[in-house]
Scaffold this active site. Structure first.
Site, mmCIF file in Angstrom:
data_model
loop_
_atom_site.group_PDB
_atom_site.id
_atom_site.type_symbol
_atom_site.label_atom_id
_atom_site.label_comp_id
_atom_site.label_asym_id
_atom_site.label_seq_id
_atom_site.Cartn_x
_atom_site.Cartn_y
_atom_site.Cartn_z
ATOM 1 C CB ALA A 65 4.288 40.624 22.537
ATOM 2 N N GLY A 108 8.857 39.240 20.140
ATOM 3 C CA GLY A 108 7.966 38.381 19.348
ATOM 4 C C GLY A 108 8.147 38.579 17.849
ATOM 5 C CD GLU A 111 9.869 35.015 20.844
ATOM 6 O OE1 GLU A 111 9.025 35.929 20.997
ATOM 7 O OE2 GLU A 111 10.057 34.129 21.681
ATOM 8 C CD GLU A 131 11.450 38.898 24.255
ATOM 9 O OE1 GLU A 131 12.687 39.053 24.169
ATOM 10 O OE2 GLU A 131 10.765 38.388 23.352
HETATM 11 N N1 CAA Z 1 4.255 47.184 22.095
HETATM 12 C C1 CAA Z 1 3.419 48.227 22.050
HETATM 13 N N2 CAA Z 1 3.744 49.419 21.527
HETATM 14 C C2 CAA Z 1 4.977 49.547 20.983
HETATM 15 C C3 CAA Z 1 5.906 48.498 20.976
HETATM 16 C C4 CAA Z 1 5.501 47.260 21.540
HETATM 17 N N3 CAA Z 1 6.290 46.182 21.557
HETATM 18 N N4 CAA Z 1 7.050 48.923 20.394
HETATM 19 C C5 CAA Z 1 6.833 50.210 20.044
HETATM 20 N N5 CAA Z 1 5.581 50.585 20.403
HETATM 21 C C6 CAA Z 1 4.939 51.894 20.208
HETATM 22 C C7 CAA Z 1 5.502 52.932 21.177
HETATM 23 O O1 CAA Z 1 4.856 52.826 22.427
HETATM 24 C C8 CAA Z 1 5.194 54.197 20.431
HETATM 25 O O2 CAA Z 1 3.820 54.492 20.616
HETATM 26 P P1 CAA Z 1 3.354 56.011 20.963
HETATM 27 O O3 CAA Z 1 3.722 56.788 19.721
HETATM 28 O O4 CAA Z 1 1.878 55.867 21.165
HETATM 29 O O5 CAA Z 1 4.112 56.414 22.158
HETATM 30 C C9 CAA Z 1 5.389 53.825 18.966
HETATM 31 O O6 CAA Z 1 5.284 52.394 18.916
HETATM 32 C C10 CAA Z 1 6.742 54.208 18.425
HETATM 33 O O7 CAA Z 1 7.744 53.677 19.286
HETATM 34 P P2 CAA Z 1 8.957 54.542 19.878
HETATM 35 O O8 CAA Z 1 8.538 55.968 20.067
HETATM 36 O O9 CAA Z 1 9.472 53.828 21.095
HETATM 37 O O10 CAA Z 1 9.996 54.442 18.664
HETATM 38 P P3 CAA Z 1 11.587 54.533 18.730
HETATM 39 O O11 CAA Z 1 12.023 54.610 17.305
HETATM 40 O O12 CAA Z 1 12.038 55.576 19.670
HETATM 41 O O13 CAA Z 1 12.056 53.125 19.339
HETATM 42 C C11 CAA Z 1 12.044 50.714 19.562
HETATM 43 C C12 CAA Z 1 11.827 51.930 18.642
HETATM 44 C C13 CAA Z 1 13.528 50.589 19.945
HETATM 45 C C14 CAA Z 1 11.612 49.485 18.775
HETATM 46 C C15 CAA Z 1 11.198 50.885 20.854
HETATM 47 O O14 CAA Z 1 9.869 51.193 20.467
HETATM 48 C C16 CAA Z 1 11.137 49.636 21.702
HETATM 49 O O15 CAA Z 1 12.085 49.369 22.424
HETATM 50 N N6 CAA Z 1 10.004 48.898 21.636
HETATM 51 C C17 CAA Z 1 9.781 47.720 22.466
HETATM 52 C C18 CAA Z 1 10.607 46.545 21.991
HETATM 53 C C19 CAA Z 1 10.391 45.367 22.914
HETATM 54 O O16 CAA Z 1 10.681 45.401 24.096
HETATM 55 N N7 CAA Z 1 9.871 44.265 22.354
HETATM 56 C C20 CAA Z 1 9.612 43.036 23.109
HETATM 57 C C21 CAA Z 1 8.182 42.997 23.534
HETATM 58 S S1 CAA Z 1 7.828 41.659 24.618
HETATM 59 C C22 CAA Z 1 7.636 40.342 23.611
HETATM 60 O O17 CAA Z 1 7.740 40.407 22.418
HETATM 61 C C23 CAA Z 1 7.226 39.081 24.376
HETATM 62 C C24 CAA Z 1 7.169 37.829 23.630
HETATM 63 O O18 CAA Z 1 8.098 37.416 22.974
HETATM 64 C C25 CAA Z 1 6.007 36.975 23.759
#
Ligand code: CAA
Length: 257
Positions: A65, A108, A111, A131
């Site tokens: 998400a 998400g 999921e 998460e």
């Molecule tokens: N939401 C919004 N933006 C995201 C994102 C997310 N889930 N995942 C990545 N991005 C964005 C980053 O902020 C970044 O944007 P900027 O260039 O503007 O800074 C861009 O995508 C590239 O990401 P990274 O620089 O972090 O890339 P990386 O290769 O170093 O890492 C990653 C990749 C491990 C996937 C890391 O981005 C990460 O950990 N992302 C979040 C994953 C996460 O926690 N997902 C769960 C979300 S909560 C959820 O999903 C709730 C639900 O079930 C309802």
């Protein structure tokens, strides 16, 4: 509807939806999920389409998400709740949906893949429910579908540690059907989609419904449902044609009736 966050294509009887927010690793924003719900439902209603493929392209399936969007939300935030109700609509389509996953399928995103009917993964696929690192838990079925698929202990480990698993481990755990090289991902998903698309659509629809029932009901109830679907298909022209063609040693011509 014109889509900004996804791309929708048709290839014969197969509808292909590609998530398209590459700069944000296909993070599932409100707008993206809304478009996805509309597109999936439109393909479900489209008489030419028999199977849907959902992919994020070669680099990433979806990193979860959209965290930026959720950062300041309260529990009754309209968009937070709205996004999840659009999300729920994706689970309700009657046609088979195949996830073609390459790169991250997190939160998400994991999921979303799990709510598809078949998952084909590329060798670069990584699955996880991180998460917990954000102070929350999965909200679109992650605790439920993951536990039902990989079992309680591995689901606990993934959800409580937030660590990712690779494609080989996902296949070992029964989370994905197949692992293929990245360049063959869509081809493989298409091959399976075309096989299913050639089957009698009413039987495909009821088979999907009956299998999903297995996750939602006690065995007796599921068996009763299956039996009713089985009898119901005896009212279809395709069932008659399928059996007749077998006896006449020819290929069946299915009409979806
Ligand atoms: N939401 C919004 N933006 C995201 C994102 C997310 N889930 N995942 C990545 N991005 C964005 C980053 O902020 C970044 O944007 P900027 O260039 O503007 O800074 C861009 O995508 C590239 O990401 P990274 O620089 O972090 O890339 P990386 O290769 O170093 O890492 C990653 C990749 C491990 C996937 C890391 O981005 C990460 O950990 N992302 C979040 C994953 C996460 O926690 N997902 C769960 C979300 S909560 C959820 O999903 C709730 C639900 O079930 C309802």
């Amino acid at each position: 509807m014109d889509y900004e966050n996804i791309v929708v294509e048709k290839d014969g009887a197969v509808g292909i939806i590609t998530l398209n927010r590459p700069q944000q690793l296909n993070a599932l924003s409100y707008d993206l999920v809304k478009e996805l719900a509309v597109a999936v439902e439109a393909l479900d209603q489209d008489a030419e389409i028999r199977v849907v493929i959902l992919t994020g392209g070669e680099k990433v399936f979806a990193a979860g998400a959209d965290i930026k969007e959720m950062a300041d939300a309260g529990p009754f935030d309209e968009r937070l709740q709205g996004r999840l109700s659009f999300r729920d609509r994706i689970n309700k389509i009657s046609k088979p949906i195949i996830a073609a996953v390459s790169g991250y399928a997190l939160g998400g995103g994991c999921e979303l893949a799990m709510s598809c009917d078949i998952i084909i993964a590329s060798e670069t696929a990584r699955f996880g429910q991180p998460e917990i690192n954000l102070g929350t838990i999965p909200g679109s079925g992650g605790t439920q579908r993951l536990a039902r698929t990989v079992g309680k202990h591995r689901a606990m480990e993934m959800v409580l540690t937030g660590e990712f698993i690779d494609a080989t481990e996902a296949q070992r755990l029964g989370l994905v059907n197949q692992v293929v090289p990245v360049e063959l991902l869509l081809e493989e998903a298409m091959e399976i989609a075309e096989k299913i698309a050639a089957k009698p659509p009413l039987a495909v629809e009821l088979a999907k419904e009956a299998i999903l029932k297995a996750f939602n009901s006690p065995l007796d109830e599921g068996l009763e449902f299956e039996r009713k679907c089985f009898y119901l298909l005896f009212g279809s022209e395709d069932r008659r044609e399928g059996m007749k063609a077998f006896l006449e040693k020819r290929k069946p011509q299915f009409k979806g009736k």
